[in-house]
Design an enzyme around this catalytic site. Sequence first.
Site, PDB file in Angstrom:
ATOM      1  N   TYR A  16      24.355 -11.778  -0.465  1.00 20.09           N
ATOM      2  CA  TYR A  16      24.441 -11.938   0.926  1.00 20.09           C
ATOM      3  C   TYR A  16      23.214 -11.963   1.705  1.00 20.09           C
ATOM      4  O   TYR A  16      22.883 -12.876   2.280  1.00 20.09           O
ATOM      5  CB  TYR A  16      25.172 -10.967   1.782  1.00 20.09           C
ATOM      6  CG  TYR A  16      25.434 -11.140   3.094  1.00 20.09           C
ATOM      7  CD1 TYR A  16      26.368 -12.089   3.790  1.00 20.09           C
ATOM      8  CD2 TYR A  16      24.749 -10.203   3.993  1.00 20.09           C
ATOM      9  CE1 TYR A  16      26.445 -12.223   5.030  1.00 20.09           C
ATOM     10  CE2 TYR A  16      24.791 -10.534   5.505  1.00 20.09           C
ATOM     11  CZ  TYR A  16      25.517 -11.518   6.083  1.00 20.09           C
ATOM     12  OH  TYR A  16      25.731 -11.627   7.201  1.00 20.09           O
TER      13      TYR A  16
ATOM     14  N   LYS B  64      21.186 -15.511   3.157  1.00 24.36           N
ATOM     15  CA  LYS B  64      20.809 -15.419   4.669  1.00 24.36           C
ATOM     16  C   LYS B  64      19.014 -15.645   4.708  1.00 24.36           C
ATOM     17  O   LYS B  64      18.738 -16.240   5.331  1.00 24.36           O
ATOM     18  CB  LYS B  64      21.160 -14.055   5.401  1.00 24.36           C
ATOM     19  CG  LYS B  64      22.407 -14.099   5.826  1.00 24.36           C
ATOM     20  CD  LYS B  64      23.135 -15.350   6.398  1.00 24.36           C
ATOM     21  CE  LYS B  64      24.582 -14.966   6.923  1.00 24.36           C
ATOM     22  NZ  LYS B  64      25.075 -16.057   7.919  1.00 24.36           N
TER      23      LYS B  64
END
Length: 227
Positions: free
Chosen positions: A152, A156
């Site tokens: 994750y 990002k």
Amino acid sequence: MSTILITGANRSLGYEAARRLIEAGHDVWIGARSVERGQEAAEALGARFVQLDVTDDASVAAAAETVGALDVLVNNAGIAGEFKPVAETTVDDVRPVFEVNVFAPLRVFQAFLPALERSANPVVVNVSSGMGSLARTTEPGTDENGFTNVHYSPSKAALNMLTSQLARSYPGIRINAADPGYTATDFNHHSGHQTVEEGTDVIVELAQIGPDGPTGELRDRHGVVPW
């Protein structure tokens, strides 16, 4: 009034951002993969609905054809993936997270670029996270420093760099990344300490900036977030 498309807007941050932008007088399209849930959300909000699977080229192209004119694109759709020990995380765990969080925003941006370039005030908001900030994730005591992962956060961070590079490439479009902060949503099983309204503050703000507004920045509700 701007015409705004929000991807993944049938729930959580996307839904609340749509509600607030409609309340502010804008014409909002709800983009969602599920026709049933997307239409239900659009009807509840007084928005328009377009079926949109951000991972599928044909679906994105069809959505661009349906929406037509567009002033603001909010790339909100994203997934967290499964948080598990780094040693147990495989490339197959990482790949779908990058597909939705990085490749999809670029795919949607490219499909809607002709419409954005026809707008008098084109704006793009990529919903990112402080989890993608190298500064925040390495600073002891921050929310972001409390999580370690290889899917994750890297996705990002890649979205943040994509935002920066697109902003440099298209100076006529205001292109920024929004960090909602640790907000209580389905995304984190409502463990966040911010309300969904607080989490959408920066999305709503960036979606309504003018031609003299910021571009190429990562921002939260308090201001600029360091990369």
